[in-house]
Structure formats: C-alpha cells, structure tokens
Write a protein that holds these residues in place. Sequence first.
Motif, mmCIF file in Angstrom:
data_model
loop_
_atom_site.group_PDB
_atom_site.id
_atom_site.type_symbol
_atom_site.label_atom_id
_atom_site.label_comp_id
_atom_site.label_asym_id
_atom_site.label_seq_id
_atom_site.Cartn_x
_atom_site.Cartn_y
_atom_site.Cartn_z
ATOM 1 N N ASN A 235 -20.592 23.629 -19.085
ATOM 2 C CA ASN A 235 -21.192 24.109 -20.424
ATOM 3 C C ASN A 235 -22.146 23.545 -21.422
ATOM 4 N N ASP A 236 -21.329 22.497 -21.447
ATOM 5 C CA ASP A 236 -21.665 21.114 -21.639
ATOM 6 C C ASP A 236 -22.441 20.029 -21.024
ATOM 7 N N LEU A 237 -23.183 19.983 -20.173
ATOM 8 C CA LEU A 237 -23.974 19.417 -19.508
ATOM 9 C C LEU A 237 -24.944 18.736 -20.331
ATOM 10 N N GLU A 238 -25.742 20.274 -21.103
ATOM 11 C CA GLU A 238 -27.300 20.098 -21.522
ATOM 12 C C GLU A 238 -27.018 19.015 -22.638
ATOM 13 N N MET A 239 -25.555 19.679 -23.417
ATOM 14 C CA MET A 239 -25.471 18.909 -25.021
ATOM 15 C C MET A 239 -25.317 17.150 -24.534
ATOM 16 N N LEU A 240 -24.896 17.396 -23.454
ATOM 17 C CA LEU A 240 -23.491 15.965 -23.286
ATOM 18 C C LEU A 240 -25.529 14.991 -22.637
ATOM 19 N N GLU A 241 -26.465 15.579 -21.607
ATOM 20 C CA GLU A 241 -27.676 14.624 -21.847
ATOM 21 C C GLU A 241 -28.580 14.613 -23.199
ATOM 22 N N TRP A 242 -28.543 15.416 -23.826
ATOM 23 C CA TRP A 242 -29.427 15.736 -24.750
ATOM 24 C C TRP A 242 -28.758 14.213 -26.259
ATOM 25 N N ALA A 243 -27.719 14.523 -26.214
ATOM 26 C CA ALA A 243 -27.202 13.524 -27.292
ATOM 27 C C ALA A 243 -27.418 12.007 -27.155
ATOM 28 N N GLY A 244 -27.563 11.538 -28.323
ATOM 29 C CA GLY A 244 -27.395 10.038 -28.915
ATOM 30 C C GLY A 244 -26.598 9.468 -27.765
ATOM 31 N N ARG A 245 -25.391 10.342 -27.729
ATOM 32 C CA ARG A 245 -23.774 9.539 -26.991
ATOM 33 C C ARG A 245 -23.182 10.650 -26.228
#
Length: 280
Positions: A235-245
């Motif tokens: 459930n963190d996949l989109e967050m990790l791809e979206w963030a600058g890092r």
Amino acid sequence: MSAAKRPVPDTWQPKLVALDIDGTLLRWVDGTGIVHEELSPAVFEAVRRAEDAGAHIVLASGRSVDAMTPVADLLELHGHGERVWIVASNGAVITRYPPVEVVHEETFDARAAVAAVLTEFPNALVAVEERGVGYRVNKEFPYGELNGELIETAIEELVAEPVSRVIIRDPTATVDDFLELGSKLGLHGIDYVVGWTAWLDLAPIGVSKAFGLDHVCRELGVDAGDVLAIGDGRNDLEMLEWAGRGVAMGQAVDVVHAAADHTTGSVDEDGAAQEINRWF
C-alpha cells in the motif's frame, strides 16, 4: 528507481516527510499482524529533529484515523503551531489533528466487490471503520489486528452505504491467494491492496496514500519533488513512486524495493531513522 525521477542532490532537504506506521515507525511482533505500540528512541529523535528543522511530518497509513492519532502523540508532532495533517485509510480519509477534523473523504459502493470476494472466500472476515468507535465486522478478527471496539454487523448492513475502505481478512488464506483473487475478479470501479498476510483492502478507484499526500501538499504549498516518503508495504507503492525520494524499509517485499529510489535498514534496525538522519 522510477524512470520519471532523477536522484535528489546531496544538498537536498525534504520539506515534507511522509511516514508509514506499521513496519516503518513501529516494529512487528514476530509472526503476527500486530505491532509494538512504542517508538524506538532513535526513530523518535530523528522525527523530532526533522520537524524542529522545519519539515512537515505527515503520517500516511492504512490505519483508521483513530488508530493514527496515538502515534502522532507518541511522536509529539506539533505542526509548527498548526494542527498536523494525517492521511488515513490508505489515502481515503484526510484529517487534521488535534482534534480530529475530516478535511476530505473518498467513498465508494462496496457491495458488488464484497459479494464477489465472499463468493471465493465465504469464511472471510470483513470490516468497515466506525469512526470514533472502532470497526463494524461480520465476524471477530484475530486479537490485536484492529483498533477500538468491534461491533458485529451483518454483511448487508456493513456495506449498505458508501464506505471509504473495506478490510477483507482470511487467516486460513495466503498472500498469493489474495493476489490471485484480485487479478481474477478485476474488481472494477475500485482499487485493492494486498497486505503482508492474507489481508485485502478495498478502496475507491484512484485512491492511495499518494492521492491523500498530494491533497496535503497542495494545501501546504509543497511540491511532490520536495517529499521524502518511507514505507514497507504494497500500500506504499504509489507513495514511493510519487515522492521526490521514495525509500523502502529493509524488510519490504521485492515489489516495494523496485518502486523505491533507495532501501534503508529494516524496522528492527531503525531504518526510518537512518534515512531521516541523512537529511536532518
């Protein structure tokens, strides 16, 4: 690393730090779906250093908001004199705290999806958040997996009205069973996330932690490129791809490492503190 992103420079400092909770800030109790509700000194000190340096700290979790506010209290988040932002229910519920104020909520009609899941797994446990109380459930969940009061409710009543999130749990199934189920059913009109165990989250289409964090960033005037995000689950996949890092915890599964820009230590090694201390 996502092809759309460039590595941040060594002089970069995030303006917002987005943190998953379970498996990122809090350690798992071995062999269970339960975490120790206590922070290591290293993680506490790293988060305090980042917020005191001016960064916004935003908790982003699949937990309900009522299960997230105690963690905000443990971290002593002060929001720079304003109420802190919390992204709950995998991005479907965006709140300010304290006190809890729901700023935005995405809901969906879960009746068809839940019926389809129960056709394949008729003994599955189903839960829907009852804000401020706990969860309405069709059957009792394993001890410690849900926070608050559990109110047994018929399935028809559970999903009679639009909801922000549905939890499907089957202690007799496996992660692969649920991954196959999601692919088989298609689950049109909603998104789904499979947890570390046989745990399926159903959410409104297009809603994720990245969705919720983007809303917060627009409110704060922060660009996604200035966000450091740390997590360990699917459930963190989109967050990790979206963030600058985007940073994966050391114990994360392969698909999470693949989505991240970097991997830090495991939760047992205070990996979140290692990453935060790199920038603060």
